[in-house]
Every structure is written in structure tokens, then in C-alpha cells.
Design a protein around this motif. Structure first.
Motif, PDB file in Angstrom:
ATOM      1  N   GLY A   1       2.518   8.130   0.545  1.00 48.13           N
ATOM      2  CA  GLY A   1       2.815   9.050   1.641  1.00 48.13           C
ATOM      3  C   GLY A   1       3.880  10.027   1.175  1.00 48.13           C
ATOM      4  N   ALA A   2       4.711  10.447   2.106  1.00 51.47           N
ATOM      5  CA  ALA A   2       5.791  11.380   1.780  1.00 51.47           C
ATOM      6  C   ALA A   2       6.789  10.726   0.829  1.00 51.47           C
ATOM      7  N   GLY A   3       7.366  11.517  -0.048  1.00 54.39           N
ATOM      8  CA  GLY A   3       8.367  11.009  -0.975  1.00 54.39           C
ATOM      9  C   GLY A   3       8.192  11.603  -2.356  1.00 54.39           C
ATOM     10  N   GLU A   4       9.117  11.278  -3.222  1.00 55.65           N
ATOM     11  CA  GLU A   4       9.120  11.796  -4.592  1.00 55.65           C
ATOM     12  C   GLU A   4       8.720  10.697  -5.574  1.00 55.65           C
ATOM     13  N   PRO A   5       8.050  11.070  -6.659  1.00 55.49           N
ATOM     14  CA  PRO A   5       7.729  10.088  -7.700  1.00 55.49           C
ATOM     15  C   PRO A   5       8.996   9.540  -8.349  1.00 55.49           C
ATOM     16  N   GLN A   6       8.936   8.298  -8.797  1.00 59.21           N
ATOM     17  CA  GLN A   6      10.043   7.666  -9.512  1.00 59.21           C
ATOM     18  C   GLN A   6       9.599   7.436 -10.945  1.00 59.21           C
ATOM     19  N   ARG A   7      10.323   8.002 -11.905  1.00 54.53           N
ATOM     20  CA  ARG A   7      10.020   7.811 -13.326  1.00 54.53           C
ATOM     21  C   ARG A   7      10.941   6.721 -13.857  1.00 54.53           C
ATOM     22  N   LEU A   8      10.358   5.701 -14.482  1.00 53.82           N
ATOM     23  CA  LEU A   8      11.150   4.581 -14.982  1.00 53.82           C
ATOM     24  C   LEU A   8      11.663   4.859 -16.390  1.00 53.82           C
ATOM     25  N   GLU A   9      12.822   4.292 -16.678  1.00 48.81           N
ATOM     26  CA  GLU A   9      13.426   4.407 -18.004  1.00 48.81           C
ATOM     27  C   GLU A   9      12.478   3.845 -19.051  1.00 48.81           C
ATOM     28  N   ARG A  10      12.327   4.557 -20.139  1.00 51.91           N
ATOM     29  CA  ARG A  10      11.405   4.154 -21.186  1.00 51.91           C
ATOM     30  C   ARG A  10      12.025   3.193 -22.192  1.00 51.91           C
ATOM     31  N   GLY A  11      13.321   3.189 -22.321  1.00 52.60           N
ATOM     32  CA  GLY A  11      13.948   2.350 -23.330  1.00 52.60           C
ATOM     33  C   GLY A  11      13.456   2.775 -24.697  1.00 52.60           C
ATOM     34  N   GLY A  12      13.201   1.825 -25.574  1.00 56.68           N
ATOM     35  CA  GLY A  12      12.734   2.132 -26.915  1.00 56.68           C
ATOM     36  C   GLY A  12      11.231   2.076 -27.068  1.00 56.68           C
ATOM     37  N   LEU A  13      10.482   2.189 -25.973  1.00 56.78           N
ATOM     38  CA  LEU A  13       9.027   2.071 -26.062  1.00 56.78           C
ATOM     39  C   LEU A  13       8.387   3.365 -26.554  1.00 56.78           C
ATOM     40  N   GLU A  14       7.365   3.191 -27.377  1.00 56.39           N
ATOM     41  CA  GLU A  14       6.659   4.335 -27.951  1.00 56.39           C
ATOM     42  C   GLU A  14       5.424   4.700 -27.131  1.00 56.39           C
ATOM     43  N   ASN A  15       4.590   3.700 -26.825  1.00 58.52           N
ATOM     44  CA  ASN A  15       3.351   3.923 -26.087  1.00 58.52           C
ATOM     45  C   ASN A  15       3.125   2.800 -25.090  1.00 58.52           C
ATOM     46  N   TYR A  16       2.317   3.102 -24.085  1.00 55.91           N
ATOM     47  CA  TYR A  16       1.935   2.120 -23.073  1.00 55.91           C
ATOM     48  C   TYR A  16       0.459   1.806 -23.211  1.00 55.91           C
ATOM     49  N   GLY A  17       0.076   0.572 -22.859  1.00 52.84           N
ATOM     50  CA  GLY A  17      -1.318   0.159 -22.882  1.00 52.84           C
ATOM     51  C   GLY A  17      -1.993   0.447 -21.557  1.00 52.84           C
ATOM     52  N   LEU A  18      -3.144  -0.150 -21.353  1.00 49.36           N
ATOM     53  CA  LEU A  18      -3.946   0.105 -20.156  1.00 49.36           C
ATOM     54  C   LEU A  18      -3.679  -0.881 -19.032  1.00 49.36           C
ATOM     55  N   TYR A  19      -2.628  -1.700 -19.153  1.00 54.00           N
ATOM     56  CA  TYR A  19      -2.390  -2.728 -18.136  1.00 54.00           C
ATOM     57  C   TYR A  19      -0.994  -2.597 -17.559  1.00 54.00           C
TER      58      TYR A  19
ATOM     59  N   GLY B   1       0.784  -1.226   0.000  1.00 50.18           N
ATOM     60  CA  GLY B   1       0.000   0.000   0.000  1.00 50.18           C
ATOM     61  C   GLY B   1       0.819   1.282   0.000  1.00 50.18           C
ATOM     62  N   ARG B   2       2.124   1.175  -0.221  1.00 51.95           N
ATOM     63  CA  ARG B   2       2.990   2.355  -0.152  1.00 51.95           C
ATOM     64  C   ARG B   2       3.278   3.019  -1.494  1.00 51.95           C
ATOM     65  N   LYS B   3       2.944   2.326  -2.613  1.00 52.77           N
ATOM     66  CA  LYS B   3       3.260   2.874  -3.928  1.00 52.77           C
ATOM     67  C   LYS B   3       2.112   2.633  -4.899  1.00 52.77           C
ATOM     68  N   VAL B   4       1.948   3.597  -5.813  1.00 47.99           N
ATOM     69  CA  VAL B   4       0.954   3.487  -6.875  1.00 47.99           C
ATOM     70  C   VAL B   4       1.688   3.455  -8.201  1.00 47.99           C
ATOM     71  N   LEU B   5       1.355   2.477  -9.024  1.00 46.87           N
ATOM     72  CA  LEU B   5       1.933   2.336 -10.353  1.00 46.87           C
ATOM     73  C   LEU B   5       1.006   3.049 -11.328  1.00 46.87           C
ATOM     74  N   ALA B   6       1.565   3.963 -12.117  1.00 48.65           N
ATOM     75  CA  ALA B   6       0.748   4.751 -13.043  1.00 48.65           C
ATOM     76  C   ALA B   6       1.482   4.963 -14.353  1.00 48.65           C
ATOM     77  N   MET B   7       0.712   5.356 -15.377  1.00 48.29           N
ATOM     78  CA  MET B   7       1.264   5.672 -16.682  1.00 48.29           C
ATOM     79  C   MET B   7       0.821   7.089 -17.029  1.00 48.29           C
ATOM     80  N   VAL B   8       1.792   7.930 -17.330  1.00 45.23           N
ATOM     81  CA  VAL B   8       1.471   9.270 -17.821  1.00 45.23           C
ATOM     82  C   VAL B   8       1.603   9.254 -19.334  1.00 45.23           C
ATOM     83  N   SER B   9       0.784  10.064 -19.998  1.00 46.73           N
ATOM     84  CA  SER B   9       0.741   9.962 -21.458  1.00 46.73           C
ATOM     85  C   SER B   9       1.590  10.993 -22.193  1.00 46.73           C
ATOM     86  N   SER B  10       2.022  12.060 -21.527  1.00 44.79           N
ATOM     87  CA  SER B  10       2.752  13.085 -22.265  1.00 44.79           C
ATOM     88  C   SER B  10       3.971  13.566 -21.489  1.00 44.79           C
ATOM     89  N   PRO B  11       5.142  13.092 -21.819  1.00 42.81           N
ATOM     90  CA  PRO B  11       5.431  12.004 -22.749  1.00 42.81           C
ATOM     91  C   PRO B  11       5.093  10.662 -22.096  1.00 42.81           C
TER      92      PRO B  11
END
Length: 169
Positions: A31-49, A12-22
Motif C-alpha cells: 500500500g502507501a509507503g516507501e521502499p526499504q533497501r537493506l544493508e548489503r554488507g559484503g555480499l556480491e550477488n543474491y540468489g533466487l531464494y 500481506g503488507r510487504k513484498v520481499l524482492a531482489m534488485v540486480s543493479s546494484p
């Protein structure tokens, strides 16, 4: 935070999300803390899962590389690019509760189980294009699914070995 919520971590400490732009996967603390953005590699778009693996050190998500059909990828939170784990065109899948299997639909509309440690995929003939997968059991032996037709919706537990369907809800 912004984006489409995919999953809440087991603790319950983290939420996994996808932002669309970019397009990018972001992990938000609840709770307290900073968001972590994961490396995209060569991916163009993400799906809904997107789902957490047990233990919370990796995630599984649907995405595509430029000019290619979507498929499932694994990404470790410790760093590094995403790694494709199913064939192109797979979709509408679920991760087993133990994190060892992905059950997904092929472009032809059949379902296969893909072992993430390697090995050949296995056809699951009992599932049809009308089945909407909800969640796979921890041991990977059954899946909860609803039918895309019919009101009210009927959720069934489907034994992946025998095809036996029992009413769940």
C-alpha cells in the motif's frame, strides 16, 4: 517496484524482492509507503531464494560474498549486515514454517537440516538430487517436494524422520 519478487509477508503488507543493479534486497509496501533497501554488507550477488521469517522481523536468503560459493544468510529488518547461517555451497533450500531450521542441499548433492539456533547439521538421507523442495512444514517434520523428472509432476509429502513419502498432489 523493480526486481525479482521473493516472498509476500504473512500480513500481506510487504513484498520481499531482489534488485540486480546494484544487487540489493528491497522491501516494498503493498500500500502507501516507501521502499526499504537493506544493508548489503559484503555480499556480491543474491540468489533466487528469499523468505520472511514468522513475525516478519527477519529474512532468509541465498547470496554469496566475493570469491565464495553461495550460502544462506539471515538479515534483521531493524538494521545491520546479513549473517551467514549455512556452509558455503549450500543451495536449493527451504525455511521451516517456525523459522528454526533450514533444509538445504550441499555441494555434494546431499540434504542437511541446519538448526538456526546453533548445533550440528543433520543429514536427511531420504532426499535425493532429483527432489525439488517446495516448502517445509511449520514443525519441521516434513517437506513437500516434487521430482525433477516425470510429467505430470507429482508432489509428495516426505517425513524427514522416516523418509515415508505420501502423495500430496
Amino acid at each position: 517496484g523493480e526486481g525479482l519478487t521473493w516472498d509476500l509477508s504473512a500480513d500481506g503488507r510487504k513484498v520481499l524482492a531482489m534488485v540486480s543493479s546494484p544487487p540489493q534486497v528491497v522491501i516494498y509496501p503493498t500500500g502507501a509507503g516507501e521502499p526499504q533497501r537493506l544493508e548489503r554488507g559484503g555480499l556480491e550477488n543474491y540468489g533466487l531464494y528469499g523468505r520472511w521469517f514468522p513475525g516478519g522481523d527477519s529474512i532468509l536468503f541465498l547470496a554469496n560474498e566475493p570469491g565464495r560459493a553461495p550460502r544462506y544468510f539471515i538479515q534483521r529488518l531493524a538494521g545491520g549486515p546479513p549473517r551467514g547461517v549455512t556452509p558455503e555451497g549450500t543451495r536449493d533450500g527451504v525455511l521451516s514454517g517456525d523459522g528454526r531450521l533450514v533444509l538445504a542441499k550441499t555441494p555434494e548433492g546431499t540434504y542437511h537440516i541446519y538448526p538456526l539456533a546453533g548445533g550440528d547439521p543433520r543429514l536427511v538421507p531420504w532426499l535425493t538430487a532429483e527432489d525439488i523442495l517446495i516448502r517445509m512444514s511449520v514443525d519441521g517434520r516434513s517437506v513437500l517436494a516434487a521430482r525433477s523428472s516425470g510429467v505430470p509432476s507429482r508432489v509428495e509429502r516426505i517425513d524427514l524422520e522416516s523418509g515415508r513419502r505420501t502423495l500430496f498432489r
